[in-house]
Design an enzyme around this catalytic site. Structure first.
Site, PDB file in Angstrom:
ATOM      1  N   GLU A 165      23.928  -6.394 -40.935  1.00 52.45           N
ATOM      2  CA  GLU A 165      23.488  -5.355 -41.870  1.00 52.45           C
ATOM      3  C   GLU A 165      22.218  -4.618 -41.410  1.00 52.45           C
ATOM      4  OE1 GLU A 165      23.380  -7.507 -45.589  1.00 52.45           O
ATOM      5  OE2 GLU A 165      25.559  -7.683 -45.639  1.00 52.45           O
ATOM      6  N   ASN A 206      27.302  -6.545 -37.316  1.00 50.49           N
ATOM      7  CA  ASN A 206      28.168  -6.672 -38.485  1.00 50.49           C
ATOM      8  C   ASN A 206      27.552  -5.862 -39.633  1.00 50.49           C
ATOM      9  OD1 ASN A 206      30.441  -8.020 -39.751  1.00 50.49           O
ATOM     10  ND2 ASN A 206      28.986  -9.349 -40.830  1.00 50.49           N
ATOM     11  N   HIS A 242      33.679  -5.470 -48.006  1.00 56.80           N
ATOM     12  CA  HIS A 242      33.592  -5.930 -49.397  1.00 56.80           C
ATOM     13  C   HIS A 242      33.891  -4.700 -50.259  1.00 56.80           C
ATOM     14  CE1 HIS A 242      31.977  -9.806 -48.290  1.00 56.80           C
ATOM     15  NE2 HIS A 242      31.087  -9.206 -47.518  1.00 56.80           N
ATOM     16  N   GLU A 270      34.728  -9.714 -43.299  1.00 54.35           N
ATOM     17  CA  GLU A 270      34.393 -10.375 -44.581  1.00 54.35           C
ATOM     18  C   GLU A 270      35.177  -9.778 -45.738  1.00 54.35           C
ATOM     19  OE1 GLU A 270      30.173 -10.486 -45.359  1.00 54.35           O
ATOM     20  OE2 GLU A 270      29.672 -10.898 -43.269  1.00 54.35           O
ATOM     21  N   ASP A 272      36.926  -8.735 -48.929  1.00 51.53           N
ATOM     22  CA  ASP A 272      37.401  -9.131 -50.252  1.00 51.53           C
ATOM     23  C   ASP A 272      37.553  -7.863 -51.076  1.00 51.53           C
ATOM     24  OD1 ASP A 272      34.658  -8.753 -50.921  1.00 51.53           O
ATOM     25  OD2 ASP A 272      34.265 -10.896 -51.088  1.00 51.53           O
TER      26      ASP A 272
HETATM   27  C1  XIL Z   1      26.974 -14.458 -49.102  1.00 51.49           C
HETATM   28  C2  XIL Z   1      27.602 -15.819 -49.401  1.00 51.49           C
HETATM   29  O1  XIL Z   1      28.967 -15.631 -49.637  1.00 51.49           O
HETATM   30  C3  XIL Z   1      26.933 -16.455 -50.583  1.00 51.49           C
HETATM   31  O2  XIL Z   1      27.406 -17.789 -50.762  1.00 51.49           O
HETATM   32  C4  XIL Z   1      25.425 -16.484 -50.375  1.00 51.49           C
HETATM   33  O3  XIL Z   1      24.800 -17.021 -51.529  1.00 51.49           O
HETATM   34  C5  XIL Z   1      24.904 -15.078 -50.108  1.00 51.49           C
HETATM   35  O4  XIL Z   1      25.583 -14.547 -48.976  1.00 51.49           O
HETATM   36  N1  XIL Z   1      27.442 -10.070 -46.486  1.00 51.49           N
HETATM   37  C6  XIL Z   1      27.254 -11.103 -45.592  1.00 51.49           C
HETATM   38  C7  XIL Z   1      27.392 -12.498 -46.048  1.00 51.49           C
HETATM   39  O5  XIL Z   1      27.069 -10.834 -44.400  1.00 51.49           O
HETATM   40  O6  XIL Z   1      26.546 -13.383 -45.338  1.00 51.49           O
HETATM   41  C8  XIL Z   1      27.166 -12.654 -47.525  1.00 51.49           C
HETATM   42  O7  XIL Z   1      27.499 -13.996 -47.873  1.00 51.49           O
HETATM   43  C9  XIL Z   1      27.999 -11.653 -48.286  1.00 51.49           C
HETATM   44  C10 XIL Z   1      27.637 -10.248 -47.902  1.00 51.49           C
END
Ligand code: XIL
Length: 350
Positions: A165, A206, A242, A270, A272
């Site tokens: 990020e 990422n 996300h 990642e 979802d």
């Molecule tokens: C999130 C985890 O899923 C949680 O369990 C934790 O409390 C916070 O982080 N982007 C990312 C991940 O790169 O590392 C994050 O993961 C979600 C958003």
């Protein structure tokens, strides 16, 4: 060639030759899985490596969760276990216990590990964020951390999210302890330290919110372009994805092509698809379509090496606690039963 590329190409070749991987010079731990997909007939017969984030505590405590994760996916991403607060709780003192647990689980199931993450603004220990270090001290701290993790997990982790990020939602370099004290060079410093520690690991940036065109995507692309132009070691980019069930995936192919043009691999890292709760049947169908569109884009892009969801079951999704009112974001429900989205992914899974 990096290990992830070897594995993905092996799968591509397996599609052409009926499963033989004799030409593969390196032993891979991932057996060729099903290669046919339900995508358009014109799509090449390949599949990306399929992955999921996992939690070490759940792998240890929840037998059904662990069994399914072990048999279904090619790649596992530690959801939190390799983050800074977990791995370097005290300066220079490393704790690999929970990361090792996931690496050992993956090896036992013929899976590889997508390492996450080495330089981020979040989930850092207080000693780091409140340390008031000089620039030189922070450079040394960053190099020590990256070297220690990448060396420790060499051979187990085939891909690293080296920087997570880097771009803010305002489409400029995110102000973090790294960028503020070191400057934008922190990205290059982390990438070079990672390459030196394990020349065989693929190194990624990422990011979220750059899977659609816009100012943040432009800023991300400019950063990536600059690194490539200056020969900084970078192998690929991760698109977190996300998103929600109203996500418009029509621009995804073009986004993946941007990185192909730069000679880079790409991964959906990642994904979802969160729904407003309670989710009805129509929302679950829209969600399935969003997952399907993303998988199709990845399958159709030769540089898309892996497709991972941020967990696989709603039982352990991060969404409800981070975005109250939202949830049901993953392809399998809280009872571990498949939702329509799981059916869409099925043909690409092991
Ligand atoms: C999130 C985890 O899923 C949680 O369990 C934790 O409390 C916070 O982080 N982007 C990312 C991940 O790169 O590392 C994050 O993961 C979600 C958003």
């Amino acid at each position: 060639m990096r290990l992830a590329a070897v594995i993905a190409l092996t799968l591509v070749c397996a599609a052409c030759s009926g499963g033989s991987s004799e030409a593969d010079p390196e032993p891979t731990t991932v057996p060729p899985g099903p290669v046919a997909t339900t995508t358009a007939a014109s799509a090449p017969a390949r599949r990306p490596l399929m992955g999921t984030a996992v939690r070490a505590d759940a792998l240890a405590a929840d037998t059904a969760y662990a069994a399914f994760a072990g048999e279904t996916f090619d790649v596992l991403t530690p959801e939190n276990e390799m983050k800074w607060e977990s791995t370097e709780p005290e300066p220079g003192t490393f704790d690999f216990t929970r990361g090792d647990a996931i690496a050992e689980f993956a090896a036992a199931h013929g899976q590889t590990v997508h390492g996450h993450t080495l330089a981020w603004y979040s989930q850092n220990p207080a000693w780091l964020t409140e340390g008031a270090f000089t620039r030189d001290e922070l450079v040394a701290i960053l190099e020590r951390h990256v070297s220690a993790l990448v060396e420790h997990f060499a051979g187990a982790v085939s891909v690293w999210d080296v920087v997570n990020e880097p771009i803010g939602d305002d489409a400029v370099l995110r102000p973090t302890i790294w960028s503020e004290a070191i400057g934008p060079e922190y990205i290059e410093i982390a990438l070079r330290a990672a390459r030196a520690a394990d020349p065989d690991a693929a190194l990624y940036l990422n990011e979220y919110g750059v899977e659609t065109p816009g100012p943040k995507a432009d800023a991300f692309d400019a950063l990536v372009r600059d690194l490539v132009a200056r020969d900084v070691p970078l192998d690929g980019v991760g698109l977190q994805m996300h998103v929600t069930d109203t996500f418009d995936g029509s621009g995804l192919d073009a986004r993946l092509a941007v990185f192909a043009d730069l000679g880079l691999d790409v991964a959906i890292t990642e994904m979802d698809v969160r729904l407003e709760l309670p989710a009805d049947a129509a929302a679950l169908d829209r969600q399935a379509a969003v997952y399907g569109r993303a998988l199709d884009a990845c399958v159709a892009a030769p540089n898309c090496m892996s497709f991972a969801t941020w967990g696989w079951t709603d039982r352990y999704s991060w969404i409800p606690s981070f975005l109250p009112g939202w949830g049901a974001a993953l392809p399998w429900d809280e009872n571990l039963d498949p939702k329509p989205a799981a059916t869409v992914l099925e043909s690409a899974l092991r």
